[in-house]
Design an enzyme around this catalytic site. Structure first.
Site, PDB file in Angstrom:
ATOM      1  N   ASP A   1     -67.475  33.253   2.875  1.00  0.00           N
ATOM      2  CA  ASP A   1     -68.207  34.051   3.971  1.00  0.00           C
ATOM      3  C   ASP A   1     -68.183  35.562   3.497  1.00  0.00           C
ATOM      4  O   ASP A   1     -66.954  36.001   3.039  1.00  0.00           O
ATOM      5  CB  ASP A   1     -66.946  33.938   4.900  1.00  0.00           C
ATOM      6  CG  ASP A   1     -66.897  32.592   5.712  1.00  0.00           C
ATOM      7  OD1 ASP A   1     -68.080  31.813   5.740  1.00  0.00           O
ATOM      8  OD2 ASP A   1     -65.799  32.215   6.204  1.00  0.00           O
TER       9      ASP A   1
ATOM     10  N   ASP B   1     -70.113  23.873  14.201  1.00  0.00           N
ATOM     11  CA  ASP B   1     -68.720  24.566  14.250  1.00  0.00           C
ATOM     12  C   ASP B   1     -67.892  23.824  15.468  1.00  0.00           C
ATOM     13  O   ASP B   1     -68.497  23.842  16.600  1.00  0.00           O
ATOM     14  CB  ASP B   1     -68.953  25.930  14.553  1.00  0.00           C
ATOM     15  CG  ASP B   1     -69.637  26.586  13.332  1.00  0.00           C
ATOM     16  OD1 ASP B   1     -69.444  26.059  12.120  1.00  0.00           O
ATOM     17  OD2 ASP B   1     -70.363  27.566  13.591  1.00  0.00           O
TER      18      ASP B   1
END
Length: 257
Positions: A131, A12
């Site tokens: 997500d 990330d």
């Protein structure tokens, strides 16, 4: 034997640094993305996923320069996501050296974009990132809803129905993150992973919640995932990729050693 299950470290990246948070907030620095990716390549990771976590939220395009640097140093497949909104973005990333691109927020607003991308570049390089958060009350049948913008915006879309739809549009792979589990280190949401794996015909990458090596095994054996993605257990040195592969192999999971 089926296909070997893949271990995919996830980077990330926020403003050019690898970070890791808990449930998408509370961020820790984990180093330079190119150095981190190179280390995983040398350790025997099967792939690398690079997600520019600020891109969709701030409307900023993914850092092409970092991807170019990474692709020149890393020789395993590289998936890049964050701020991919148009065909030109995909072309730019593939030209920079990415093997696949991950589409998340843009897929929700314009599902046809996934179809256009698959038609232009081939399904094999189009990953749709989902997500999902559990929204069912205790005692109800389990339901999960899709969130966008780095997990900030609810959409009202059912995660299993949506995954199926994305594959119909041409997604070659689903990257499935449980937002309830992200960074919490208590294991994947196995019910969610299994529900999506059973619903679609393409590989599913389980993400969100790995705290130990048994969780990786569970994602494959109980969740039905084709690949398992993890960040903090690798970034902060708790486990190495070779340890993860040896553990999985010992538990009867086929991996590339």
């Amino acid at each position: 034997m089926g296909l070997a299950k893949r271990i995919i470290p996830c980077l990330d990246v926020d403003k050019g640094r690898v970070v890791k948070g808990v449930q998408f907030v509370d961020i820790r620095d984990a180093g330079d993305p190119v150095e981190v990716a190179k280390r995983y390549d040398e350790q025997g990771a099967d792939e690398i996923t690079f997600l520019d976590i600020t891109a969709s939220h701030e409307g900023r395009d993914t850092t092409v320069h970092t991807v170019e640097r990474m692709a020149s140093q890393v020789f395993i497949p590289l998936t890049v996501g964050g701020g991919i909104r148009k065909l030109e973005d995909i072309r730019t990333m593939l030209n920079a050296g990415a093997d696949k691109v991950s589409i998340n927020t843009a897929a929700v607003f314009t599902p046809e974009f996934v179809g256009e991308a698959a038609a232009r570049f081939g399904s094999q390089c189009i990953v749709v990132a989902i997500d999902a958060k559990k929204v069912s009350a205790p005692g109800e049948e389990e339901r999960w809803e899709i969130f966008t913008h780095g997990g900030r915006k609810p959409t009202g879309l059912d995660a299993i129905v949506w995954a199926r739809k994305m594959v119909e549009f041409g997604a070659g792979e689903i990257l499935l993150t449980s937002m309830d589990r992200d960074g919490a280190k208590n294991g994947f949401d196995l019910a969610l992973t299994r529900a999506v794996s059973d619903a679609v015909s393409v590989p599913v990458i389980a993400s969100g919640g790995v705290g130990n090596l048994q969780h990786l095994v569970d994602g494959v054996k109980e969740g039905g995932a084709d690949a398992v993605l993890a960040a903090s257990i690798f970034h902060f040195g708790e486990y190495s990729i070779p340890e993860a592969k040896a553990f999985m192999a010992k538990q009867g999971v086929e991996v590339r050693i």
